[in-house]
Write an enzyme that holds these catalytic residues in place. Sequence first.
Site, PDB file in Angstrom:
ATOM      1  N   ASP A  63      53.719  26.803  27.564  1.00 41.83           N
ATOM      2  CA  ASP A  63      53.748  27.383  28.903  1.00 41.83           C
ATOM      3  C   ASP A  63      54.145  28.843  28.728  1.00 41.83           C
ATOM      4  OD1 ASP A  63      54.253  28.282  31.457  1.00 41.83           O
ATOM      5  OD2 ASP A  63      55.561  26.622  32.024  1.00 41.83           O
ATOM      6  N   ASN A  90      45.317  36.278  27.515  1.00 41.09           N
ATOM      7  CA  ASN A  90      44.233  35.839  28.395  1.00 41.09           C
ATOM      8  C   ASN A  90      44.722  35.066  29.619  1.00 41.09           C
ATOM      9  OD1 ASN A  90      41.396  34.853  29.095  1.00 41.09           O
ATOM     10  ND2 ASN A  90      42.399  32.929  28.556  1.00 41.09           N
ATOM     11  N   SER A 137      42.236  41.704  31.928  1.00 41.22           N
ATOM     12  CA  SER A 137      42.565  42.088  33.295  1.00 41.22           C
ATOM     13  C   SER A 137      41.458  41.557  34.203  1.00 41.22           C
ATOM     14  CB  SER A 137      42.728  43.607  33.407  1.00 41.22           C
ATOM     15  OG  SER A 137      43.080  43.974  34.720  1.00 41.22           O
ATOM     16  N   SER A 138      40.973  42.360  35.115  1.00 41.61           N
ATOM     17  CA  SER A 138      39.952  41.912  36.066  1.00 41.61           C
ATOM     18  C   SER A 138      39.434  43.113  36.832  1.00 41.61           C
ATOM     19  CB  SER A 138      40.560  40.902  37.052  1.00 41.61           C
ATOM     20  OG  SER A 138      39.687  40.660  38.145  1.00 41.61           O
ATOM     21  N   TYR A 151      47.495  38.684  42.723  1.00 40.98           N
ATOM     22  CA  TYR A 151      46.589  38.665  41.574  1.00 40.98           C
ATOM     23  C   TYR A 151      46.103  40.067  41.219  1.00 40.98           C
ATOM     24  CZ  TYR A 151      42.410  37.672  38.783  1.00 40.98           C
ATOM     25  OH  TYR A 151      41.459  37.654  37.795  1.00 40.98           O
ATOM     26  N   LYS A 155      46.944  42.451  37.882  1.00 38.19           N
ATOM     27  CA  LYS A 155      45.897  42.901  36.971  1.00 38.19           C
ATOM     28  C   LYS A 155      45.877  44.423  36.843  1.00 38.19           C
ATOM     29  CE  LYS A 155      44.177  38.924  35.718  1.00 38.19           C
ATOM     30  NZ  LYS A 155      44.378  38.455  34.320  1.00 38.19           N
TER      31      LYS A 155
END
Length: 252
Positions: A63, A90, A137-138, A151, A155
Amino acid sequence: MDLQLTGKKVLVTGGTRGIGRAIVEGFLAEGAVVGFCARNAEEVGAVERALAERGEVTGAVVDVGDADTLRGWVQDSAAAMGGLDIVVANVSALAIPDTPENWELSLTVDIMHTVRLVEAAMPHLEASDSACIIAISSVSGREADFASGPYGTAKTAIIGYIQGLALQVAEKGIRANTVSPGNTYFEGGVWEGIEEGNPDLYSMALGLNPTGQMGRPEEVADPVVFVASPRASRISGANILVDGALTRGIQF
């Protein structure tokens, strides 16, 4: 092209499905020695068995929100593999709804897991002649969209952290980059759930992408593996977009 990854020692957090699993498979295909982790013991075992014939791969139940467990996994893996060359942060909590709980979760899982992974791996990376840190990231970290809030903010913070880190560790011969995927569809993933539970949002997101389709995990994994490889030795401090021209802003 030989990516010069044969024998390189790699750790990937969240390696049992989606982008994480594709990254593990990508490194194995290039001859790297790979360790991965995830929370679900059954899934970890299944993936470890499924990939055993592809190369040297070891899974562990971790975890990443537990600091001591994460650090222990890094140390144990480095000892077992004889060092570390590449780490890939990730794991994401995918905590999109704007709630106090999701802010805490995003801080702990998305941001602090990345920081702690780097801190634990740093002594081993300093001993490598081709060290690289990759954080996933995103596009939601680059521009405001439906996932802005816990979220998206997490990121964005990851991009900022890695950019500063790249400057700090460059003199040590260590590279650090982020890879920012756009919408990526896979079985059991967030977009499959949105497709079933919120078809209007799914259709909207699909329509925004000029390719007319969402990405596949392997389409994200391939750039990750290349950027992490010695063949990308001059790439550091970059945020690599893998989004099919989804984002519109010019990246300076």
